[in-house]
Design a protein around this motif. Structure first.
Motif, PDB file in Angstrom:
ATOM      1  N   GLU A 196      -5.734 -11.157  -1.102  1.00  9.96           N
ATOM      2  CA  GLU A 196      -6.173 -10.983   0.283  1.00  9.96           C
ATOM      3  C   GLU A 196      -6.246 -12.327   1.002  1.00  9.96           C
ATOM      4  O   GLU A 196      -5.925 -12.438   2.178  1.00  9.96           O
ATOM      5  CB  GLU A 196      -7.494 -10.216   0.322  1.00  9.96           C
ATOM      6  CG  GLU A 196      -7.273  -8.769  -0.120  1.00  9.96           C
ATOM      7  CD  GLU A 196      -8.526  -7.912  -0.180  1.00  9.96           C
ATOM      8  OE1 GLU A 196      -9.637  -8.460  -0.057  1.00  9.96           O
ATOM      9  OE2 GLU A 196      -8.378  -6.684  -0.369  1.00  9.96           O
ATOM     10  N   ARG A 197      -6.651 -13.372   0.259  1.00 10.43           N
ATOM     11  CA  ARG A 197      -6.663 -14.716   0.848  1.00 10.43           C
ATOM     12  C   ARG A 197      -5.263 -15.123   1.276  1.00 10.43           C
ATOM     13  O   ARG A 197      -5.081 -15.817   2.269  1.00 10.43           O
ATOM     14  CB  ARG A 197      -7.160 -15.734  -0.174  1.00 10.43           C
ATOM     15  CG  ARG A 197      -8.648 -15.758  -0.286  1.00 10.43           C
ATOM     16  CD  ARG A 197      -9.138 -17.089  -0.851  1.00 10.43           C
ATOM     17  NE  ARG A 197     -10.542 -16.927  -1.187  1.00 10.43           N
ATOM     18  CZ  ARG A 197     -11.011 -16.861  -2.427  1.00 10.43           C
ATOM     19  NH1 ARG A 197     -10.197 -17.003  -3.458  1.00 10.43           N
ATOM     20  NH2 ARG A 197     -12.294 -16.671  -2.643  1.00 10.43           N
ATOM     21  N   LEU A 247     -10.860 -10.594  -8.824  1.00 12.75           N
ATOM     22  CA  LEU A 247     -10.481 -11.920  -8.348  1.00 12.75           C
ATOM     23  C   LEU A 247      -9.014 -11.981  -7.970  1.00 12.75           C
ATOM     24  O   LEU A 247      -8.634 -12.694  -7.048  1.00 12.75           O
ATOM     25  CB  LEU A 247     -10.829 -12.982  -9.399  1.00 12.75           C
ATOM     26  CG  LEU A 247     -12.337 -13.220  -9.572  1.00 12.75           C
ATOM     27  CD1 LEU A 247     -12.600 -14.213 -10.700  1.00 12.75           C
ATOM     28  CD2 LEU A 247     -12.986 -13.696  -8.284  1.00 12.75           C
ATOM     29  N   VAL A 248      -8.174 -11.230  -8.674  1.00 10.60           N
ATOM     30  CA  VAL A 248      -6.763 -11.132  -8.272  1.00 10.60           C
ATOM     31  C   VAL A 248      -6.694 -10.497  -6.889  1.00 10.60           C
ATOM     32  O   VAL A 248      -5.964 -10.952  -6.002  1.00 10.60           O
ATOM     33  CB  VAL A 248      -5.938 -10.296  -9.291  1.00 10.60           C
ATOM     34  CG1 VAL A 248      -4.559  -9.980  -8.737  1.00 10.60           C
ATOM     35  CG2 VAL A 248      -5.818 -11.032 -10.621  1.00 10.60           C
ATOM     36  N   GLY A 258      -2.994 -13.115   2.198  1.00 10.44           N
ATOM     37  CA  GLY A 258      -2.456 -12.167   3.170  1.00 10.44           C
ATOM     38  C   GLY A 258      -1.491 -11.147   2.586  1.00 10.44           C
ATOM     39  O   GLY A 258      -0.778 -10.450   3.318  1.00 10.44           O
ATOM     40  N   LEU A 259      -1.469 -11.061   1.247  1.00 17.91           N
ATOM     41  CA  LEU A 259      -0.527 -10.119   0.622  1.00 17.91           C
ATOM     42  C   LEU A 259      -0.906  -8.678   0.926  1.00 17.91           C
ATOM     43  O   LEU A 259      -0.039  -7.812   1.075  1.00 17.91           O
ATOM     44  CB  LEU A 259      -0.476 -10.325  -0.902  1.00 17.91           C
ATOM     45  CG  LEU A 259      -0.173 -11.737  -1.413  1.00 17.91           C
ATOM     46  CD1 LEU A 259      -0.020 -11.725  -2.933  1.00 17.91           C
ATOM     47  CD2 LEU A 259       1.098 -12.279  -0.772  1.00 17.91           C
ATOM     48  N   ASP A 260      -2.212  -8.429   0.993  1.00 18.90           N
ATOM     49  CA  ASP A 260      -2.657  -7.052   1.232  1.00 18.90           C
ATOM     50  C   ASP A 260      -2.104  -6.523   2.549  1.00 18.90           C
ATOM     51  O   ASP A 260      -1.767  -5.359   2.689  1.00 18.90           O
ATOM     52  CB  ASP A 260      -4.188  -6.957   1.205  1.00 18.90           C
ATOM     53  CG  ASP A 260      -4.838  -7.839   2.260  1.00 18.90           C
ATOM     54  OD1 ASP A 260      -4.378  -8.989   2.444  1.00 18.90           O
ATOM     55  OD2 ASP A 260      -5.797  -7.387   2.922  1.00 18.90           O
ATOM     56  N   ARG A 261      -1.995  -7.433   3.529  1.00 21.41           N
ATOM     57  CA  ARG A 261      -1.465  -7.006   4.829  1.00 21.41           C
ATOM     58  C   ARG A 261       0.011  -6.642   4.698  1.00 21.41           C
ATOM     59  O   ARG A 261       0.472  -5.630   5.218  1.00 21.41           O
ATOM     60  CB  ARG A 261      -1.666  -8.125   5.855  1.00 21.41           C
ATOM     61  CG  ARG A 261      -1.712  -7.644   7.291  1.00 21.41           C
ATOM     62  CD  ARG A 261      -1.955  -8.782   8.272  1.00 21.41           C
ATOM     63  NE  ARG A 261      -1.594 -10.103   7.737  1.00 21.41           N
ATOM     64  CZ  ARG A 261      -0.365 -10.610   7.689  1.00 21.41           C
ATOM     65  NH1 ARG A 261       0.648  -9.939   8.146  1.00 21.41           N
ATOM     66  NH2 ARG A 261      -0.132 -11.816   7.172  1.00 21.41           N
ATOM     67  N   ILE A 262       0.728  -7.454   3.949  1.00 24.66           N
ATOM     68  CA  ILE A 262       2.155  -7.142   3.716  1.00 24.66           C
ATOM     69  C   ILE A 262       2.285  -5.779   3.038  1.00 24.66           C
ATOM     70  O   ILE A 262       3.112  -4.950   3.423  1.00 24.66           O
ATOM     71  CB  ILE A 262       2.799  -8.241   2.835  1.00 24.66           C
ATOM     72  CG1 ILE A 262       2.792  -9.577   3.575  1.00 24.66           C
ATOM     73  CG2 ILE A 262       4.211  -7.840   2.398  1.00 24.66           C
ATOM     74  CD1 ILE A 262       3.267 -10.762   2.759  1.00 24.66           C
ATOM     75  N   PHE A 263       1.437  -5.546   2.038  1.00 22.23           N
ATOM     76  CA  PHE A 263       1.511  -4.268   1.306  1.00 22.23           C
ATOM     77  C   PHE A 263       1.184  -3.096   2.231  1.00 22.23           C
ATOM     78  O   PHE A 263       1.887  -2.095   2.264  1.00 22.23           O
ATOM     79  CB  PHE A 263       0.534  -4.268   0.118  1.00 22.23           C
ATOM     80  CG  PHE A 263       0.814  -5.341  -0.908  1.00 22.23           C
ATOM     81  CD1 PHE A 263       2.112  -5.764  -1.155  1.00 22.23           C
ATOM     82  CD2 PHE A 263      -0.220  -5.927  -1.628  1.00 22.23           C
ATOM     83  CE1 PHE A 263       2.371  -6.755  -2.103  1.00 22.23           C
ATOM     84  CE2 PHE A 263       0.030  -6.918  -2.566  1.00 22.23           C
ATOM     85  CZ  PHE A 263       1.322  -7.331  -2.805  1.00 22.23           C
ATOM     86  N   ARG A 264       0.105  -3.246   2.984  1.00 23.13           N
ATOM     87  CA  ARG A 264      -0.310  -2.143   3.860  1.00 23.13           C
ATOM     88  C   ARG A 264       0.747  -1.880   4.931  1.00 23.13           C
ATOM     89  O   ARG A 264       1.086  -0.727   5.217  1.00 23.13           O
ATOM     90  CB  ARG A 264      -1.663  -2.460   4.507  1.00 23.13           C
ATOM     91  CG  ARG A 264      -2.816  -2.363   3.537  1.00 23.13           C
ATOM     92  CD  ARG A 264      -4.116  -2.084   4.294  1.00 23.13           C
ATOM     93  NE  ARG A 264      -5.225  -1.940   3.370  1.00 23.13           N
ATOM     94  CZ  ARG A 264      -6.019  -2.960   2.994  1.00 23.13           C
ATOM     95  NH1 ARG A 264      -5.829  -4.172   3.476  1.00 23.13           N
ATOM     96  NH2 ARG A 264      -7.003  -2.737   2.156  1.00 23.13           N
ATOM     97  N   ASP A 265       1.262  -2.971   5.498  1.00 25.65           N
ATOM     98  CA  ASP A 265       2.294  -2.810   6.532  1.00 25.65           C
ATOM     99  C   ASP A 265       3.522  -2.099   5.973  1.00 25.65           C
ATOM    100  O   ASP A 265       4.246  -1.419   6.705  1.00 25.65           O
ATOM    101  CB  ASP A 265       2.719  -4.175   7.097  1.00 25.65           C
ATOM    102  CG  ASP A 265       1.632  -4.774   7.984  1.00 25.65           C
ATOM    103  OD1 ASP A 265       0.662  -4.041   8.290  1.00 25.65           O
ATOM    104  OD2 ASP A 265       1.737  -5.966   8.348  1.00 25.65           O
TER     105      ASP A 265
END
Ligand code: SF4
Lengths: 206, 468
Positions: free
Chosen positions: B386-387, B380-381, B389-396
């Motif tokens: 992902e909701r 859930l975290v 948009g943190l995952d995008r920041i991390f991947r970028d």
């Protein structure tokens, strides 16, 4: 559980504080079933070199301490992870008693339930015993649970305190679950009242 | 007027079933949390022909051994697969709620129960894991048990205990910018020592603790065990009640009102006395980093690797020298000059959404200079991140974004450091070999780990902010 009354055996000095259970048993060995026995995993990464051979500098590998069944540690021995497998490893290796000024809380509770006696003594007394174990090696010592004392060569007997319940369980080789279940009626009574007061704790999630 | 009591005493007294003359008390246990390593306890139960007494009060997790990537491919290592499957089998057999693989709620046993509302104020939460002190952040008495005691709880829903002593750690002042809950607790462990809390339950109080979110309090309570304490807790307040409301296992309707009344009443009374008191000032705490092999080996990032030669106490001198040899560090080296091989962000200490937000804030628009991994504490975290948009920041920024679990905190699932590798880690233990044989861990806060990833070395996150 095998009862513990009195033990006379070689003592090994282990003069290091905050020895953690990750050191006693590296986590990767925890997945082994209990019937496999754990003696070779004890202190594995200190006892063995990366190529698998024995580390000659590690104290347990010294000839005079082979067969030691008493370990004399330092403060906060067995801190860290709650893994009871650390106690399995000590027991399976052959240790029956540990002497230290203090132990990790969870670790000490785990010891009692596996017939491994943790003896708490003052820091300077423990240091003295470690010196004897080091200078007179192999030094035989006696840990007498019934009389609550430790005997070491060349020094007066030292008394130690132990929780009476723990002592009873160790001396009798008792399973504390049996002890508790004998008082099952009291538990059931308590629980009935508790359930009424805190009914929501027993509901499954929505 | 009844004598003022601490929250700890109130919880203890409400759960007391029987008091033996020798000081051992039989306590009722509200929740038992189990993970894969507890298979020994279920084996014990089976061997003795006993059953689980209250399955609805036991909660099972697969976290220590689960893969954190390529989950669809299954678990290649047969021993690891067996650990996970055995937990699943035991949960099914005994009718225990399982937060297992394939369930979006899967995650670490100290992250999921607060998230689900399973952890509540006034409860006794026993976990078959030392970091069960985490649950104290909600005003519960949470502590770790070994396999034998877990077996005892499974069979009886009770546990024998002697009442520990109480310690209050009051943190006054305001928490400076760039300083996190993790820095506070590392500072505390450094101050009182790895055995400073032995035999005690710590209550954290004071304005700085109050100003922390419930998640931040979890980070503090989590590492109580690194100071040797039995447990750590924070009395519930409005933040606690708000945190719990609406969670799946939270009480509802009339139950809610009764529960909240009990929670508010359980908080420590004014004038309650503690066996020991420690006071410190948050204003003086800087971002912290460990340099050695015990969490007490910790200094502000502005410091330097200590010199054993300057240590008067011979035992301490030896210990420092030993730690430095293992860590391959030279005395006097500024901590902010220590180059790293990788960064690990996650664990029950710092794997929650606020931790990930803190990381995102630092890494947004920047690039990691070294391999860096983020492992959320629960499914859930992960979803929440992902909701947002943190995952995008991390991947970028070049970070690896994994599935939930303990991962490299304990290295039992195969995620581990290679011998000699040096890692900045948001987890809780820098013990020799903890994150992989020969691995070297520096414990830091999430923001400090993020900054370390960008710089490729330990660095002061406050300085990175200034560079913009
Ligand atoms: S994240 Fe680490 S410390 Fe926390 S429960 Fe998992 S292995 Fe233990």
């Amino acid at each position: 559980m095998e009862p513990f009354t009195r033990l006379t055996a070689v003592a090994v000095p282990f003069g290091q504080s905050n020895v953690n259970t990750d050191t006693i048993l590296p986590a990767r060995f925890m997945r082994r079933p209990r019937d496999e026995r754990y003696p070779d995993y004890l202190f594995h990464d200190r006892r063995f070199l990366p190529d698998g051979s024995e580390n000659p500098d590690f104290v347990l590998n010294r000839r005079v301490y082979r067969g030691a069944r008493i370990l004399i540690g330092d403060t906060n021995f067995g801190c860290g992870s709650s893994r009871e497998t650390a106690v399995y490893a000590l027991r399976d290796y052959g240790f029956h008693a540990l002497i230290a000024p203090s132990f990790g809380d969870i670790f000490a509770a785990n010891c009692i339930r596996n017939g491994l006696l943790p003896v708490r003594l003052e820091g300077d007394v423990v240091a003295g015993l470690r010196d004897i174990a080091a200078s007179a090696a192999p030094a035989e010592m006696t840990v007498d649970l019934e009389a609550q004392r430790v005997l070491a060569p060349g020094r007066a007997a030292v008394g130690f305190d132990i929780d009476p319940f723990d002592k009873e369980c160790l001396l009798g080789g008792l399973d504390d679950i049996d002890v508790t279940l004998r008082g099952e009626a009291a538990v059931a009574r308590f629980e009935a009242g508790y359930r009424r007061e805190f009914a929501w704790l027993y509901r499954r999630s929505r | 007027m009844p004598a003022p009591r601490t929250i700890f005493d109130k919880i203890w007294d409400r759960h007391l079933i029987e008091a033996r003359q020798d000081g051992n008390d039989l306590l009722y246990i509200d929740r038992l949390l189990v993970q894969e390593n507890v298979f020994h306890a279920f084996d014990n139960l089976r061997r003795s022909g006993r059953r689980v007494r209250c399955p609805e009060q036991i909660f099972a997790f697969t976290d220590h051994y689960v893969p954190t990537r390529d989950r669809d491919a299954g678990i290649a290592d047969p021993e690891i697969r067996n650990m996970v499957e055995t937990m699943q089998r035991n949960a099914t057999e005994h009718g225990i709620a399982l937060f297992g693989l394939g369930d979006v709620r899967q995650g670490i046993l100290h992250v999921v129960p607060p998230e689900q509302g399973i952890t509540q104020p006034g409860l006794i939460v026993a976990g078959a894991d030392s970091h069960s002190s985490t649950h104290g952040a909600l005003g519960a008495f949470g502590f770790g048990v070994g396999v034998s005691e877990a077996t005892h709880i499974l069979a009886t829903q009770t546990l024998w205990r002697r009442r520990p002593r109480t310690m209050r750690i009051e943190v006054s002042g305001r928490i400076p910018l760039g300083v996190a809950a993790k820095d506070i607790v590392l500072h505390i462990v450094g101050r009182i020592g790895a055995d400073g809390g032995v035999g005690h339950v710590i209550e954290y109080t004071g304005p700085a603790i109050r100003s922390l979110s419930v998640e931040g309090r979890m980070t503090v309570c989590n590492m109580s065990i690194e100071a040797g304490a039995r447990a750590g807790l924070v009395s519930p307040d409005d933040a606690t009640v708000d945190y719990i409301e609406g969670r799946p296992y939270a009480p509802r309707g009339e139950d809610w009102d009764r529960a909240v009344a009990w929670w508010r009443g359980v908080a420590t009374d004014e004038d309650a006395e503690f066996d020991r008191e420690v006071a410190l000032d948050a204003d003086r705490i800087a971002p912290m980093v460990t340099w050695g092999t015990s969490p007490e080996d910790v200094l502000p990032i502005t410091g330097a690797v200590p010199d054993p030669a300057r240590e008067a106490d011979p035992e301490r001198r030896d210990r420092i020298a030993r730690a430095l040899a293992y860590m391959d560090l030279v005395p006097g080296t500024p901590l902010a000059q220590i180059a790293l091989d990788r960064v690990f962000i996650g664990s029950c200490t710092n794997g929650r959404i606020e931790d990930l937000r803190a990381v995102a804030q630092v890494v947004e628009g920047r690039r990691a200079a070294i391999p860096s991994t983020i492992v959320p504490g629960s499914g859930l975290v992960k979803l929440q991140a992902e909701r947002e948009g943190l995952d995008r920041i991390f991947r970028d920024a070049g970070f690896e974004w994994r599935d939930a679990g303990c991962s490299m905190c304990v290295a039992t699932n195969g995620d581990m450091l290679q011998p000699g590798e040096r890692c900045a880690s948001t987890s809780n233990r820098n013990f020799e070999g903890r994150q992989g044989r020969g691995g070297r861990s520096h414990l830091v806060s999430p923001a400090m780990a993020a900054a370390a990833a960008i710089a490729g070395r330990l660095t002061d996150v406050r300085a990175l902010d200034r560079q913009g």
